[in-house]
Write a protein that holds these residues in place. Sequence first.
Motif, PDB file in Angstrom:
ATOM      1  N   TRP A 247      -5.575  -3.142  -4.537  1.00 59.10           N
ATOM      2  CA  TRP A 247      -5.454  -1.879  -3.784  1.00 59.10           C
ATOM      3  C   TRP A 247      -5.078  -0.748  -4.741  1.00 59.10           C
ATOM      4  O   TRP A 247      -5.697   0.318  -4.738  1.00 59.10           O
ATOM      5  CB  TRP A 247      -4.408  -1.994  -2.656  1.00 59.10           C
TER       6      TRP A 247
ATOM      7  N   LYS B  21      -2.544  -8.944  -3.087  1.00 62.33           N
ATOM      8  CA  LYS B  21      -3.142  -7.909  -2.223  1.00 62.33           C
ATOM      9  C   LYS B  21      -2.962  -6.522  -2.833  1.00 62.33           C
ATOM     10  O   LYS B  21      -3.851  -5.682  -2.765  1.00 62.33           O
ATOM     11  CB  LYS B  21      -2.470  -7.909  -0.850  1.00 62.33           C
ATOM     12  N   CYS B  22      -1.774  -6.257  -3.396  1.00 61.13           N
ATOM     13  CA  CYS B  22      -1.525  -4.861  -3.785  1.00 61.13           C
ATOM     14  C   CYS B  22      -2.095  -4.524  -5.157  1.00 61.13           C
ATOM     15  O   CYS B  22      -2.348  -3.346  -5.417  1.00 61.13           O
ATOM     16  CB  CYS B  22      -0.054  -4.482  -3.648  1.00 61.13           C
TER      17      CYS B  22
ATOM     18  N   ASP C  51      -7.911   0.093  -7.372  1.00 59.61           N
ATOM     19  CA  ASP C  51      -9.020   0.824  -6.731  1.00 59.61           C
ATOM     20  C   ASP C  51      -8.614   2.265  -6.447  1.00 59.61           C
ATOM     21  O   ASP C  51      -9.387   3.194  -6.690  1.00 59.61           O
ATOM     22  CB  ASP C  51      -9.401   0.172  -5.389  1.00 59.61           C
ATOM     23  N   TRP C  52      -7.385   2.422  -5.924  1.00 62.57           N
ATOM     24  CA  TRP C  52      -6.956   3.782  -5.546  1.00 62.57           C
ATOM     25  C   TRP C  52      -6.891   4.678  -6.776  1.00 62.57           C
ATOM     26  O   TRP C  52      -7.378   5.814  -6.759  1.00 62.57           O
ATOM     27  CB  TRP C  52      -5.595   3.725  -4.842  1.00 62.57           C
TER      28      TRP C  52
ATOM     29  N   ARG D 263       0.832  -1.219   0.000  1.00 65.19           N
ATOM     30  CA  ARG D 263       0.000   0.000   0.000  1.00 65.19           C
ATOM     31  C   ARG D 263       0.866   1.269   0.000  1.00 65.19           C
ATOM     32  O   ARG D 263       1.978   1.284   0.496  1.00 65.19           O
ATOM     33  CB  ARG D 263      -0.861   0.041   1.265  1.00 65.19           C
TER      34      ARG D 263
END
Length: 320
Positions: free
Chosen positions: A309, A305-306, A312-313, A177
Amino acid sequence: MRVLITGSSGQIGTNLGLKLQAEGHDVFGVDIRPNQWTDKINTTLQDLSVRYDNHKGGIGAVAYPADLDIVVHLAAHAKVHELVAHPWRAMENMMMVFNAAEFCRQNDLPIIFSSSRETYGNLPAEDFVVEESFANFKNAASPYSATKLGGEALIYSYARCYDLRYLIFRFSNVYGRYDNDILRMERVIPLFIYRISRDEPITVYGRDKLLDFTYVDDCVAGVSAGIDKLVAGTVENHTINLAYGQGRSLLDMTEYIAAAVGKQPNMTIEESLLGEVKHYIANIGKARALLDYTPTTTLEEGITKCVPWSLDWWAQNGVQ
Ligand SMILES: NC(=O)c1ccc[n+]([C@@H]2O[C@H](COP(=O)([O-])OP(=O)(O)OC[C@H]3O[C@@H](n4cnc5c(N)ncnc54)[C@H](O)[C@@H]3O)[C@@H](O)[C@H]2O)c1
């Protein structure tokens, strides 16, 4: 605890600051620029690359919060290629270490300094699992490496001359993140996520490059354990590798990203760039022994996971 983090608007600073706050600690950030991911970290905007002499209660004329327990010094120009092109930025990194160390000396605070696997340079094949003692200033691969070796040396000298208490962490390819500001920092994982997801071409520099990728939660768990133990006085004056402890190729990494994004990469492979470390696998035994450090996230898991993330960001923040 009351923790001052320099470089708090960067990747590791943001993750560390939010983790410490979630655990109930008071976090104070210092950075030359505001944090673009969160407004939860109270940040003093200051250029730490200018020489200051009076550090009583702050740096120069800027007052910092009182009753701090520790400083985590992360601020730096952290991009290897940028410092190959603009070597004077290496001198700014050294000035930042000086300011952080002087602040700690004048206010009697312990310091954590963020060093790098770059301190090892490119070691011969038989040294591929790299122990802390293998660092050698003659192996500096780039001006950035030199600033980490020089920064470490300054901290060691302050420990000898002024009893500065310290921990030095040598990080390695931290990802996860708060690392997807690719216009500022072209880190390879967010850059490839961005480009592969948009069917844009990517270039892999170094078919045989083998690197030790560290998921950011593992990294900040190690730093956080170091903060606890350094403030308690149970572990101090050590230099410690923080990584996952496994070498992975850029081609593996690209394959995982492509799978997570659901696209075929349009890939070119070229030689490694000037100043790059091409092989690194950390021996993390010292971190395990001193800090109970147990990284849990493999590269494949970290990428799964990333990728969502980052996508979406970017979507939520209108990044085209
Ligand atoms: N992320 C990694 O893979 C990695 C690996 C090895 C070492 N490190 C080291 O760890 C530290 C943190 O890395 P990161 O990935 O969070 O980097 P980052 O670039 O995301 O964060 C560094 C922060 O320092 C700030 N900064 C730069 N110049 C400044 C100045 N003159 N005054 C005040 N602040 C300034 C930047 O604005 C930035 O927010 C750095 O020292 C880096 O060299 C990181």
